[in-house]
Motif scaffolding. Structure first.
Motif, mmCIF file in Angstrom:
data_model
loop_
_atom_site.group_PDB
_atom_site.id
_atom_site.type_symbol
_atom_site.label_atom_id
_atom_site.label_comp_id
_atom_site.label_asym_id
_atom_site.label_seq_id
_atom_site.Cartn_x
_atom_site.Cartn_y
_atom_site.Cartn_z
ATOM 1 N N TYR A 283 -8.039 9.341 3.694
ATOM 2 C CA TYR A 283 -7.362 8.518 4.894
ATOM 3 C C TYR A 283 -5.604 8.588 4.610
ATOM 4 O O TYR A 283 -5.152 8.945 5.260
ATOM 5 C CB TYR A 283 -7.876 7.178 4.866
ATOM 6 N N PHE B 89 -9.381 -3.444 17.893
ATOM 7 C CA PHE B 89 -8.937 -2.069 17.165
ATOM 8 C C PHE B 89 -10.212 -1.270 16.964
ATOM 9 O O PHE B 89 -11.584 -1.788 17.103
ATOM 10 C CB PHE B 89 -8.712 -2.597 15.970
ATOM 11 N N MET C 17 -2.209 -2.606 4.093
ATOM 12 C CA MET C 17 -2.952 -2.141 5.015
ATOM 13 C C MET C 17 -4.230 -2.650 5.121
ATOM 14 O O MET C 17 -5.171 -2.253 5.810
ATOM 15 C CB MET C 17 -3.441 -0.659 4.176
ATOM 16 N N GLY C 18 -4.406 -3.892 4.688
ATOM 17 C CA GLY C 18 -5.771 -4.586 4.895
ATOM 18 C C GLY C 18 -5.779 -5.631 5.999
ATOM 19 O O GLY C 18 -6.349 -6.591 6.189
ATOM 20 N N HIS C 19 -4.956 -5.066 7.180
ATOM 21 C CA HIS C 19 -5.222 -5.589 8.556
ATOM 22 C C HIS C 19 -5.176 -4.764 9.494
ATOM 23 O O HIS C 19 -4.340 -3.635 9.381
ATOM 24 C CB HIS C 19 -4.043 -6.768 8.813
ATOM 25 N N PRO C 20 -6.166 -4.632 10.456
ATOM 26 C CA PRO C 20 -6.435 -3.533 11.668
ATOM 27 C C PRO C 20 -5.079 -3.262 12.282
ATOM 28 O O PRO C 20 -4.703 -2.157 12.602
ATOM 29 C CB PRO C 20 -7.720 -4.053 12.333
ATOM 30 N N ALA D 136 -9.069 -1.111 7.084
ATOM 31 C CA ALA D 136 -8.526 -2.336 6.640
ATOM 32 C C ALA D 136 -9.477 -3.164 5.925
ATOM 33 O O ALA D 136 -8.810 -3.760 4.766
ATOM 34 C CB ALA D 136 -8.332 -3.277 7.944
ATOM 35 N N LEU D 137 -10.581 -3.198 6.009
ATOM 36 C CA LEU D 137 -11.508 -3.904 5.360
ATOM 37 C C LEU D 137 -11.475 -3.568 3.728
ATOM 38 O O LEU D 137 -11.587 -3.924 2.819
ATOM 39 C CB LEU D 137 -12.963 -3.769 5.729
ATOM 40 N N ALA E 110 -2.096 -2.101 -0.878
ATOM 41 C CA ALA E 110 -3.308 -2.276 -0.129
ATOM 42 C C ALA E 110 -3.470 -3.449 0.836
ATOM 43 O O ALA E 110 -4.045 -3.351 1.903
ATOM 44 C CB ALA E 110 -4.352 -2.071 -1.282
ATOM 45 N N LYS E 111 -2.945 -4.284 0.252
ATOM 46 C CA LYS E 111 -3.147 -5.611 1.118
ATOM 47 C C LYS E 111 -2.447 -5.515 2.570
ATOM 48 O O LYS E 111 -2.667 -5.970 3.391
ATOM 49 C CB LYS E 111 -2.393 -7.049 0.351
ATOM 50 N N GLN F 99 -10.197 1.858 12.183
ATOM 51 C CA GLN F 99 -9.348 1.132 11.686
ATOM 52 C C GLN F 99 -9.693 -0.214 11.021
ATOM 53 O O GLN F 99 -9.327 -0.533 9.922
ATOM 54 C CB GLN F 99 -8.435 0.577 13.053
ATOM 55 N N ASN F 100 -10.689 -0.677 11.388
ATOM 56 C CA ASN F 100 -11.320 -2.092 11.065
ATOM 57 C C ASN F 100 -11.851 -1.835 9.415
ATOM 58 O O ASN F 100 -11.984 -2.333 8.459
ATOM 59 C CB ASN F 100 -12.213 -2.626 11.941
ATOM 60 N N VAL G 131 -2.717 -1.285 10.185
ATOM 61 C CA VAL G 131 -3.283 0.098 10.091
ATOM 62 C C VAL G 131 -2.795 0.874 11.779
ATOM 63 O O VAL G 131 -2.467 1.891 11.527
ATOM 64 C CB VAL G 131 -4.978 0.214 10.175
ATOM 65 N N ALA H 2 -9.232 -1.747 2.281
ATOM 66 C CA ALA H 2 -7.680 -1.777 1.802
ATOM 67 C C ALA H 2 -7.685 -3.350 1.363
ATOM 68 O O ALA H 2 -7.126 -3.562 0.429
ATOM 69 C CB ALA H 2 -6.859 -1.651 2.868
ATOM 70 N N LYS H 3 -8.129 -4.322 2.045
ATOM 71 C CA LYS H 3 -7.760 -5.517 1.933
ATOM 72 C C LYS H 3 -8.711 -6.000 0.561
ATOM 73 O O LYS H 3 -8.337 -6.688 -0.281
ATOM 74 C CB LYS H 3 -8.752 -6.344 3.118
ATOM 75 N N MET I 162 -9.069 -4.011 -1.847
ATOM 76 C CA MET I 162 -8.288 -3.632 -2.764
ATOM 77 C C MET I 162 -6.924 -4.375 -2.977
ATOM 78 O O MET I 162 -6.095 -3.991 -3.888
ATOM 79 C CB MET I 162 -7.950 -2.105 -2.800
ATOM 80 N N GLY I 163 -6.707 -5.284 -2.175
ATOM 81 C CA GLY I 163 -5.503 -6.099 -1.971
ATOM 82 C C GLY I 163 -5.142 -7.331 -2.836
ATOM 83 O O GLY I 163 -4.489 -8.219 -2.433
#
Lengths: 110, 110
Positions: A94, A9, B23-26, A17-18, B20-21, A13-14, B29, A20-21, A23-24
């Motif tokens: 985003y 990816f 979206m927490g994986h590329p 994701a990082l 958020a979780k 995108q990474n 995304v 967002a994760k 905040m997940g």
DNA sequence: AATCTTTATCGTAATATTGCGATATTAAAA
DNA sequence: TTTTAATATCGCAATATTACGATAAAGATT
């Protein structure tokens, strides 16, 4: 397997994701909200605020820091954590662009 | 343990964390970005677009749907997935408010 | 120096996630 | 009705996350 194939990816995108994760997890959401609610930055009392043990909080803070969502300064024997406004501005931008494109698309089927 | 203590947090905190979780994986995304890039909603070719097997994509779609980020319609023997603009608007709003409060705070230490 | 306070790290158990091959399901097409 | 096409589910292995007790580290206080 359980291993995320990040190499397939894009860098953006990474990064999204990082962040967002990070905040997940509701505890980390609560930590960010708490950091914003206190005037001073002496933040050792997050432990008293949340129903989690001190090592658990410390671990969550580490992940937030690793994702660039908070910054930390050593302050005597305490440590001051603050949220990084630029990181959240980036998230806002985003997700805003996703929402905007989605409206633009006028999906006929959903 | 590995079990998130969701009951200790507010409904909003859990909802933000859930979205958020997701979206927490590329890959997820990338799926959202792909859904926005195609005109038509016939989306079976996500599998061809991403370097992941069909069951894996299907699982990621399920999580996005569970978090309310996409909607799906049955369309013959294919299925049409579309992004939910309201969900992303909510994410934008939330992260925007974090960023705004963060600027307002003028942290002296970080 | 001894103690206290605050945060980090280690180690470990319980659970969740990721990925995919095999297979099921369901509707269109032949 | 058999085949084809598209998506979902099952089952499993590998890895990651979550949580916390015990302990370490480091500066402040006495």
């Amino acid at each position: 397997m359980g291993i995320t194939k990040t190499e397939h990816f894009s860098e953006q995108q990474n990064l999204i994701a990082l962040m967002a994760k990070a905040m997940g997890h509701p505890a980390r959401v609560a930590i960010i909200e708490y950091l914003l609610s206190v005037k001073t930055c002496i933040c050792g009392d997050i432990v008293n605020e949340l129903p989690l043990a001190q090592p658990t909080i410390s671990q969550h803070l580490k992940e937030l820091k690793n994702a660039g969502l908070i910054k930390g300064n050593i302050e005597g024997n305490a440590i001051c954590y603050c949220v990084d406004e630029q990181a959240f501005a980036k998230l806002q931008e985003y997700f805003g662009s996703i929402a905007a494109k989605s409206i633009q698309q006028k999906n006929s089927c959903c």
